[in-house]
Design a protein around this motif. Structure first.
Motif, short mmCIF file in Angstrom:
data_model
loop_
_atom_site.label_atom_id
_atom_site.label_comp_id
_atom_site.label_asym_id
_atom_site.label_seq_id
_atom_site.Cartn_x
_atom_site.Cartn_y
_atom_site.Cartn_z
N LEU A 205 48.51 40.09 46.24
CA LEU A 205 47.08 40.00 45.97
C LEU A 205 46.78 40.63 44.62
N PRO A 206 45.76 40.13 43.88
CA PRO A 206 45.43 40.72 42.58
C PRO A 206 44.91 42.15 42.73
N SER A 207 45.19 42.97 41.73
CA SER A 207 44.76 44.36 41.78
C SER A 207 43.60 44.67 40.84
N SER A 208 43.08 43.65 40.14
CA SER A 208 41.96 43.85 39.23
C SER A 208 41.12 42.58 39.17
N LEU A 209 39.90 42.71 38.64
CA LEU A 209 38.99 41.57 38.54
C LEU A 209 39.42 40.64 37.41
N PRO A 210 39.06 39.36 37.49
CA PRO A 210 39.41 38.43 36.40
C PRO A 210 38.63 38.75 35.12
N VAL A 211 39.23 38.45 33.98
CA VAL A 211 38.62 38.70 32.68
C VAL A 211 38.38 37.35 31.99
N PRO A 212 37.17 37.11 31.45
CA PRO A 212 36.90 35.82 30.81
C PRO A 212 37.70 35.63 29.53
N GLY A 213 37.99 34.38 29.20
CA GLY A 213 38.71 34.07 27.98
C GLY A 213 38.85 32.57 27.80
N LEU A 214 39.31 32.16 26.63
CA LEU A 214 39.51 30.74 26.34
C LEU A 214 40.90 30.30 26.77
N GLY A 307 32.53 35.18 48.36
CA GLY A 307 33.23 35.40 47.09
C GLY A 307 33.38 36.87 46.76
N VAL A 308 32.31 37.63 46.96
CA VAL A 308 32.35 39.06 46.64
C VAL A 308 33.34 39.79 47.56
N PHE A 309 33.24 39.53 48.86
CA PHE A 309 34.15 40.16 49.81
C PHE A 309 35.60 39.80 49.51
N LEU A 310 35.83 38.57 49.06
CA LEU A 310 37.19 38.13 48.75
C LEU A 310 37.82 39.05 47.70
N MET A 311 37.09 39.31 46.61
CA MET A 311 37.61 40.18 45.56
C MET A 311 37.71 41.63 46.03
N VAL A 312 36.72 42.09 46.80
CA VAL A 312 36.77 43.47 47.31
C VAL A 312 37.98 43.66 48.21
N LEU A 313 38.20 42.68 49.10
CA LEU A 313 39.34 42.77 50.01
C LEU A 313 40.66 42.77 49.26
#
Length: 496
Positions: A205-214, A307-313
């Motif tokens: 599972l990811p350990s950080s939030l996604p970061v925007p980019g091109l 969506g929010v719970f998904l990232m929190v979990l």
């Protein structure tokens, strides 16, 4: 009306009613838990890191909860989209995949603005029933691999989860039964140290939030030419699944959705998802059924919280979530499968009353979806079959009856029914060109001309009579038929 009253009327349901608020929050949590293994599985299908699918599910759900046209519908990374973009990722890499997701979002916004959602009215009910039944079968089939070559303890866990979801609502509906089932089975497996497959076995599972980019691609025409076919296919598949799901939720909740807004919203969500490094997605039918039909959610809050719970979990409670047994989630999806299937459609009394053509359309829709694992293919095949059956049925509705004048100088042909491409050929063969008298009247007061093929057929009838020195008079045209006939008559044969 006082300002307080007006303000209260503007509040969404989840703020003004604690019961609704509780339902929406718990529904969002259940959906988030069920999204994790599915998003990871779809990432594997697309050939990308699990984080790419999880980020897509997070951004799609959050954005569509704001800009979408169907409340309580869940959008996330899906298997259909994964299948479409997998070859692009395999041949050109993740950067091209992300660029295709962004372009697909732009295409969806354009198609939505052009009114593509209005095409939904042309999808027959038999196709919709087949779509729903095929969906239920696919959901169940997706669980079969999780029940093969697994420890024996998986099976009683699945049965226990199903039993809890059937019996718990009889005690109380305050807490969604799927959530209760997931929590209890997780506690049992951890407490008893039962070794069974878990969510963590699907991938990290990811350990950080996604970061925007091109996207990491050259911004050239060659890149556009490479990603355009995949982006267009993704846009069409995504819109079709989303609009079909929206229609299904409309029927379940007895409410209407804004299909045009949903089409444009899907595009916006995919653009945002692409810039955050997600694999794109569309409406997720199985999770929507969990949210709407099983958990009873009805507002945008459940979609947003999913969506929010998904990232929190994933980010905060990753180690705990990783220990959830897959058996618990399999039980939830099996329950969704049985709840989704339209059992009334295959009841013997229903099949006895249903026209054979309607049953054929339903069966073809189900067969194509199950064979290809692509809901869009089934909908297109079913719709085409329905159109062919309809055209064949209507083509035989046009009837021609003849009445000869007593003195034998004139014959009146009365045409009844719909005249279009499928019936025009039959029409030409129903006149006695040799035996008729010099004057022929074709009475179309009980008919309607729909297309150029019918006008060409009438021209052919007049030509055949003219070769034999006979005159034809066409009477009784209604206004639309008369306008079409006057505009095209004599212009459809070579030389004009």
């Amino acid at each position: 009306m006082s300002p307080a009253v007006r303000l209260r009327g503007l509040k969404p349901d989840w703020l003004s009613d604690p019961k609704v608020w509780r339902t929406e929050v718990l529904a969002g949590l259940v959906v988030a838990l069920a999204l994790i293994p599915e998003a990871i599985s779809f990432s594997i299908i697309a050939g990308v890191d699990p984080a790419v699918g999880l980020f897509a599910s997070f951004t799609m759900a959050v954005v569509i909860s704001i800009v979408g046209g169907r409340r309580a519908m869940i959008s996330a990374s899906t298997g259909a989209i994964a299948l479409v973009i997998a070859p692009l990722n395999r041949e050109h890499g993740l950067g091209y995949l992300i660029a295709a997701v962004i372009l697909a979002g732009v295409i969806q916004i354009i198609l939505g603005s052009l009114g593509v959602a209005k095409l939904m009215r042309f999808i027959p009910r038999s196709v919709m029933v087949g779509f729903v039944n095929a969906l239920a079968i696919l959901i169940f089939m997706a669980q079969v691999p999780e029940m093969r070559d697994v420890p024996w303890a998986v099976y009683p866990l699945i049965l226990g989860g199903l039993a809890m979801m059937v019996l718990f609502p009889k005690i109380t509906t305050v807490i969604p039964a799927p959530l209760v089932s997931i929590v209890i089975l997780t506690v049992i497996t951890i407490g008893a140290a039962i070794a069974v497959p878990t969510v963590g076995d699907k991938g990290a599972l990811p350990s950080s939030l996604p970061v925007p980019g091109l996207p990491d691609v050259p911004f050239t025409m060659d890149t556009l030419a490479t990603i355009a076919p995949y982006a267009f296919a993704m846009a069409l598949v995504g819109l079709m699944e989303s609009l079909m799901t929206a229609k299904l939720v409309d029927d379940i909740t007895d409410t209407r959705s804004n299909k045009t807004r949903e089409s444009i919203g899907q595009g916006v969500a995919n653009i945002v998802t692409g810039f955050f490094g997600g694999m794109g997605g569309c409406a997720m039918i199985g999770q929507t059924m969990i949210n709407v039909k099983v958990s009873g959610a009805r507002t945008r809050m459940s979609t947003f919280l999913a969506g929010v719970f998904l990232m929190v979990l994933c980010v905060v409670f990753g180690p705990v979530v990783s220990n959830i047994p897959m058996a618990a989630l399999v039980a939830v999806m099996i329950m969704v499968s049985f709840a989704t299937f339209d059992w009334h459609s295959i009841a013997p009394q229903t099949l006895r009353r249903m026209p054979a053509g309607e049953i054929t359309v339903m069966v073809i829709t189900v067969a194509c979806v199950v064979a290809t694992h692509n809901l869009a293919v089934g909908v297109v095949a079913g719709s085409i079959t329905a159109m062919v059956i309809f055209a064949k049925r209507v083509a035989h509705v046009a009837e021609v009856t003849a009445a000869t004048d007593p003195d034998g100088t004139m014959v009146v042909y009365r045409v009844t029914g719909e005249l279009f491409f499928a019936s025009s050929d039959d029409l030409v063969g129903q006149f006695d060109y040799v035996g008729d008298p010099k004057r022929i009247v074709i009475d179309l007061s009980a008919a309607h001309i729909w297309d150029a093929s019918s006008v060409a057929a009438l021209d052919a009838i007049e030509t055949r009579y003219a070769r034999r020195g006979k005159t034809v008079e066409i009477t009784g045209l209604n206004d639309p038929s008369a306008r079409l006939h006057s505009r095209l008559s004599g212009e459809l044969t070579p030389g004009h």
